[in-house]
Design an enzyme around this catalytic site. Structure first.
Site, short mmCIF file in Angstrom:
data_model
loop_
_atom_site.label_atom_id
_atom_site.label_comp_id
_atom_site.label_asym_id
_atom_site.label_seq_id
_atom_site.Cartn_x
_atom_site.Cartn_y
_atom_site.Cartn_z
N SER A 1 0.59 35.96 6.20
CA SER A 1 -0.57 36.11 7.06
C SER A 1 -0.09 36.33 8.50
O SER A 1 0.79 37.13 8.75
CB SER A 1 -1.51 34.91 6.90
N GLU B 1 0.03 43.73 2.97
CA GLU B 1 -1.14 43.06 2.41
C GLU B 1 -2.25 43.15 3.44
O GLU B 1 -2.00 43.06 4.65
CB GLU B 1 -0.83 41.63 2.00
N HIS C 1 -3.20 37.50 0.36
CA HIS C 1 -4.23 36.46 0.36
C HIS C 1 -4.93 36.28 -0.98
O HIS C 1 -5.91 35.53 -1.07
CB HIS C 1 -5.27 36.76 1.44
#
Length: 338
Positions: free
Chosen positions: A110, A241, A308
């Site tokens: 993240s 991502e 995620h």
């Protein structure tokens, strides 16, 4: 050359929050994760930033950077493991001391991927994109998540192989915890945009596209210099991502990366599963992938274990990799620490 940290027993982990910290009602998440690490034989030092969260960050940028710098330069700490990501890690980069005397691992994903990618691009130090510390608070870890330890214990000159997960998590259910923390219910299937097998080789780079895109045009996102200085112009395998971008924002970000030269000498791109990728009218994420593949003339795989929608592989930025994707099974990512 890429520099790979080496873990020696006993391993001491430094836990600091370069992005988001925890509110009081979240303290138990970190406390349980730290307990698991201690039970596994790790020593743990927890920084003050982990216990605060205000105005979208754990602390002011200089405070976060100062604590991170202390841990980066503490020879007793071999491994930096933030509790989780957040939103504003990019604020600290100008205050981070990247001149490390002793290489050490940094692991997370993240918003943490901003620090990971900047560190690898700027210094040639391998960094690990994988599980967050709070996600290890469960009694057990699935086999995909658990690979973080084997990857980080891989020594220079050695190799490690990872395979697709059996199932992945479709929705977060924080109010219902399992022994594994995750709720793995959906069958995993890595795919290619051509529906043909894919085999690519190169050096891994990547992270959460929502945030690493903001490194473009900064001293922390000079991919061309990284290629010239640290990997002798070997091709790059990018992995991304998408946390929150709709498809047009994703497309804009990828075009910007292309125009900035990030995809020069790229052998292929891997996209993780995403709960975002919201279509805009009749414009779908597959259109984005197909357009990019045509423009760059490279293979693209998607729905891989990254991001995620856990679990996820542990990708080492800077490592040499061979990626195989088969629709009949047997897909794999081999990483060599060379």
């Amino acid at each position: 050359m890429i520099t790979y940290p080496v873990l020696t027993e006993p391993v001491k982990i430094g836990v600091t929050a370069p992005s988001a910290g925890l509110h009081f009602d979240q303290y138990s998440l970190l406390e349980r994760a730290v307990e698991r690490m201690i039970n596994k034989g790790y020593k743990v030092e927890i920084g003050n930033t982990c216990w605060t969260q205000f105005k979208g960050k754990s602390a002011p940028a200089k405070v976060r950077a100062a604590e991170l710098n202390l841990m980066l330069h503490d020879d007793t700490i071999q491994f930096i493991f933030p509790p989780w990501g957040g939103e504003l890690l990019i604020e600290i980069l100008e205050y981070v001391d990247f001149d490390l005397k002793k290489p050490k691992w940094i692991l997370g994903y993240s918003d943490t991927s901003v620090l990971l990618l900047a560190m690898t691009i700027k210094t040639g130090l391998a960094t690990a994109h994988g599980v967050n510390l709070v996600d290890l608070r469960g009694i057990r870890s699935d086999s995909t998540t658990a690979m973080w330890e084997e990857v980080l214990h891989t020594k220079p000159g050695e190799e490690v192989i990872q395979y697709p997960s059996e199932k992945y998590q479709l929705y977060w259910q924080h109010n219902i915890e399992t022994d594994w923390i995750y709720h793995l219910t959906e069958p995993t299937k890595w795919k290619t945009i051509t529906n043909e097998p894919m085999y690519i080789k190169g050096r891994l780079l990547g992270g959460c596209i929502d945030v690493i895109r903001h490194l473009i045009g900064t001293p922390y996102g000079d991919v061309r210099n990284f290629q010239n200085q640290f990997i002798q112009n070997e091709p790059i395998i990018w992995y991304f991502e998408n946390c929150e971008l709709n498809v047009t924002d994703l497309r804009r970000s990828l075009v910007q990366m292309k125009l900035a030269g990030w995809f020069d000498n790229c052998s292929g791109i891997l996209f993780g599963r995403s709960g975002a990728n919201e279509k805009m009218g009749d414009y779908h994420v597959m259109d984005v992938y197909l357009e990019l593949a045509e423009e760059l003339n490279i293979p693209i795989a998607y729905d891989i274990d990254c991001g995620h929608m856990p679990p996820q592989l542990t990708f080492v930025n800077g490592a040499y990799a061979e990626v195989r994707v088969y629709h009949t099974g047997g897909s794999m990512v081999l990483q060599k620490f060379i």
